[in-house]
Design an enzyme around this catalytic site. Structure first.
Site, PDB file in Angstrom:
ATOM      1  N   GLU A   1       6.931  60.867  35.735  1.00 24.38           N
ATOM      2  CA  GLU A   1       8.283  60.684  36.266  1.00 24.38           C
ATOM      3  C   GLU A   1       9.179  60.057  35.211  1.00 24.38           C
ATOM      4  O   GLU A   1       9.158  58.844  35.013  1.00 24.38           O
ATOM      5  CB  GLU A   1       8.281  59.821  37.535  1.00 24.38           C
TER       6      GLU A   1
ATOM      7  N   GLU B   1       1.451  55.989  42.600  1.00 27.48           N
ATOM      8  CA  GLU B   1       1.936  54.677  42.151  1.00 27.48           C
ATOM      9  C   GLU B   1       1.204  53.523  42.850  1.00 27.48           C
ATOM     10  O   GLU B   1       1.760  52.454  43.062  1.00 27.48           O
ATOM     11  CB  GLU B   1       3.443  54.555  42.377  1.00 27.48           C
TER      12      GLU B   1
END
Length: 761
Positions: free
Chosen positions: A267, A195
């Site tokens: 995710e 991320e």
């Protein structure tokens, strides 16, 4: 008419026909034959394994968040539910917690055993090496010793950081070499960084250079499988992936930028984590299935559930700060590794249906744009047989529509998967008599026998002649002013003592003759003592202001501040600058004590002597009656409970255990030397709780964890998981278990209950 069917026999007959048409079985993954070399490539449509396109469902399972004896049970249930891939991070700070020269891979840190089991259960693996993991894990997975490297800047184009990252990643790749797919192992994907795109701009041009360096370095390791970088839309040489509650609307921009990359969702946040003082977040299963179906309709070919099994933040591994010990995450497999219904069974059915129509999906390109039947209703068609009809409207009224000469009723915020004019799956449909919130924690029962054989106690202040509050064990540091906590503790303890000798002056008192202590900045929590007598507590971000009551109104005393961390930050930029403890000024009245000469010590005495492993060496005070009146009931008391295990079930596949700590306040628990984690009976004060919404199947509209919670006005966590192999200490001839507790404030350990739940498979 192709109306919604409640008859599951008809649904499965249709599914069988689809299977026969496609020449596939539902459990189709024969992916990890012994020593089979697996070739993994990809194009813009999907991952390609040994020349075959794959639609893949993945589940995040973090190996250290359960005990190693639970791994086979969790992995088998995952495989049976149609999961193809196990997604896990490598947690740097459990493998090298104290120095770069040590390596720890025992117990539930045994990553190779975990990977062996994945292969045994015919499961692929996505190995997210990071080394940053986030994961609500303390310090984002970084070992604390990194902070001591001069001039280091984490996750930056910084030579010191890149050196350490290179050394660690090279070690991981070499250590796990046999587990990569080209060598016959189960690992088919690997991730570098995590991320980073969400924080990259905070590092300026160095951030851009670091992102490029990260993938170049990763590819130089030559592991022979694709690398991914989630939320990284400026790197072409790794597969960019999406994280979030919904990712269907990300696909078009992803393909516009990277037309040769498949669309992966690393995710899908299937629930959310919980902080101390918050109620439990729940995400409706209908919303999860809706988000899944939309992603696949738009062309996605890999979905990972974060989390599929959440587990427990044992020891001091929870991050945050403030994240609770449970990492249940409202996942399909609950904290105890058992089905969370109806999320588990409905997700399993979804996987089976989609696996059966895999070839229809992947052998056709997604439509460039959907067909709109009306406002909020769109269709994605694959070939002549398969259609996804979506109603993304939020009106509670169902819509009646026409498609391919058939009439369908579609609920709001739902997707119908149609094959040969029949409904294979309706994401809004919940079978009759479904029990919501039906998981292990709601079915625990106290063991119906007096299992507490004895209770012993001792104050931490009495564990050596020097007493507590910063004296006694030679590990103290003196300084004019308080030193940042992590420099003292090296994160080996939550606790750090700050002590100073005080002589009051006229500046110490207010107009009423009272003394008030003020600490202007501290993190995360403090207990205040004067000469070992408790005065009060405070936690950040509030200002610490409390009245002091010196013994006999003495004008000279020792002020002792016990500072505590409650999990280290797991998501932030520039984490090398992270600080805890007392960071501001300390005053009594207007008398400034900040530069009053301070003594600092890491940990409680009981921790430093490892009382949880050496309890037989302690001069415990016995409480023969084990009644409340015989207990110390003072802050910083250690308790030892001997619990009888005679006659208790020991089958790990049929029984789970937990401790009910409702009679206690705040502290930590060890069972047979294993750290169960922090406990805290702080009440959930969040005002928006929606138990009735859950029971009434309310799921319409975009999910937000802040307003979809249950169990307000109850402790955030009162039940604490105890793995059965830890309870019986891997020796089923044991007749009792030893529980060690440090209670920071007060509580009645006589009322602690061991709970059990017999699992019916």
């Amino acid at each position: 008419m192709g109306t919604i069917k409640n008859n599951f026999q008809l649904l499965w007959l249709i599914l069988l026909i689809v299977v026969l048409v496609n020449g596939k079985s539902i459990n189709k993954n024969n992916n990890n034959n012994k020593n089979e070399i697996i070739n993994v490539t990809y194009d813009g449509r999907s991952l390609i394994i040994n020349g075959e396109r794959k639609l893949l469902f993945s589940g995040s399972i973090h190996y250290p968040r359960t005990s190693e004896e639970m791994w086979p049970i969790i992995l088998k249930q995952s495989k049976d539910a149609g999961i193809d891939i196990i997604d896990t991070y490598i947690f740097w700070n459990i493998h090298q917690p104290n120095s770069p020269s040590e390596y720890y891979f025992d117990g539930n840190a045994n990553i190779t055993k975990f990977l062996d089991l994945c292969k045994e259960f015919d499961l692929y693996v996505n190995l997210r090496i990071g080394p940053y993991v986030c994961a609500e894990w303390t310090y984002g997975g970084f070992p604390i010793w990194l902070k001591e490297i001069p001039n280091i800047v984490y996750r930056d184009y910084n030579q010191q950081w890149m050196n350490e990252m290179s050394i660690w990643m090279e070690f991981v790749v070499k250590y796990l070499d046999n587990y990569f797919a080209p060598n016959g192992g189960p690992i088919i994907l690997a991730q570098v960084e995590n991320e980073y795109g969400w924080l990259e701009q905070e590092y300026g041009i160095n951030g851009t250079e670091y992102a490029k360096w990260s993938i170049d370095f990763a590819k130089s390791l030559n592991i022979g499988i694709p690398w991914i970088m989630c939320q990284q839309n400026d790197i072409e040489s790794a597969i960019n992936t999406c994280n979030g509650y919904y990712c269907h609307d990300w696909i078009s921009s992803h393909w516009e930028q990277f037309p040769n990359q498949p669309s992966f969702w690393t995710e899908n946040w299937i629930g959310w984590f919980e902080n101390w003082g918050q109620a439990k977040p729940k995400r409706p299963v209908q919303d999860i299935l809706y988000s899944n179906a939309r992603f696949i309709a738009y062309g996605g070919s890999l979905i990972n559930y974060y989390m599929w099994f959440g587990g427990t933040n044992f020891g001091r591994t929870s991050g945050g700060p403030w994240i609770i010990t449970s990492y249940d995450y409202d996942a399909p497999l609950d904290e105890f590794g058992q089905p969370n219904e109806p999320k588990f069974s409905l997700s399993s059915k979804f996987h089976q249906v989609l696996h059966a129509i895999e070839s229809d999906l992947l052998n056709n390109q997604p439509p460039k744009s959907p067909t709109f039947l009306s406002q909020f209703i769109e269709v994605h068609q694959y070939g002549i047989n398969l259609s996804f009809i979506t109603n993304y409207g939020t009106s509670t009224t169902p819509k009646i529509i026409q498609w391919m000469n058939q009439t369908y009723t579609i609920q709001p915020w739902s997707v119908l998967i149609i094959y040969n004019n029949e409904i294979l799956f309706d994401t809004s449909f919940i079978p009759p008599n479904t029990l919501f919130n039906n998981n292990t924690i709601n079915n625990f029962k106290p063991i119906n026998q007096n299992i507490i054989q004895s209770i012993f106690q001792i104050s931490d202040f009495n564990l050596n002649s020097g007493g507590g509050g910063g004296d006694g064990d030679g590990n103290s540091v003196n300084s004019v002013s308080p030193i940042e906590q992590l420099l003292i503790t090296k994160d080996t303890s939550d606790y750090c003592w700050y002590s100073t000798n005080v002589t009051t002056t006229s500046l110490s008192y207010n107009e009423k003759g009272n003394i008030f202590l003020t600490i202007t900045e501290f993190y995360d929590y403090v207990h205040i003592f004067i000469d070992n007598e408790y005065q009060g507590s405070a936690f950040s971000p509030s200002l610490c202001q409390l009245q002091l009551n010196p013994i006999n109104n003495s004008t000279t005393f020792q002020l002792q501040i016990l500072s505590m961390t409650i999990g280290l930050e797991n998501y932030a930029s520039h984490m090398e600058n992270y600080t805890r403890g007392i960071l501001g000024s300390i005053l009594i009245g207007s008398q400034n004590l900040t530069n009053n000469q301070w003594l600092m010590k890491s940990g409680l005495i009981g921790e430093n002597i490892k009382i949880f492993n050496n309890d037989n060496t302690i001069n415990w005070q016995t409480s023969p009656s084990s009644s409340s009146s015989s207990l110390i009931q003072k802050p910083l008391t250690w308790y030892k409970l001997n619990i009888s295990l005679v006659g208790l079930p020991i089958d790990i596949s049929s029984t789970v255990y937990a401790l009910d700590m409702s009679s206690m306040n705040k502290g930590m628990i060890w069972v047979n030397g294993y750290s169960i984690g922090r406990y805290w009976l702080i009440e959930a004060t969040q005002s928006i709780c929606n138990q009735s919404a859950i029971e009434n199947y309310s799921y319409i509209g975009e999910y937000d964890p802040s307003n979809y919670r249950i169990d307000c006005n109850k402790p955030s966590q009162s039940i604490y998981s105890v793995p059965i192999d830890w309870l019986f200490n891997n020796n089923y001839n044991n007749q009792y278990a030893t529980i060690i507790i440090i209670e920071e404030l007060n509580g009645n350990p006589n009322e602690i209950q061991l709970l059990s739940n017999k699992i019916i498979n």
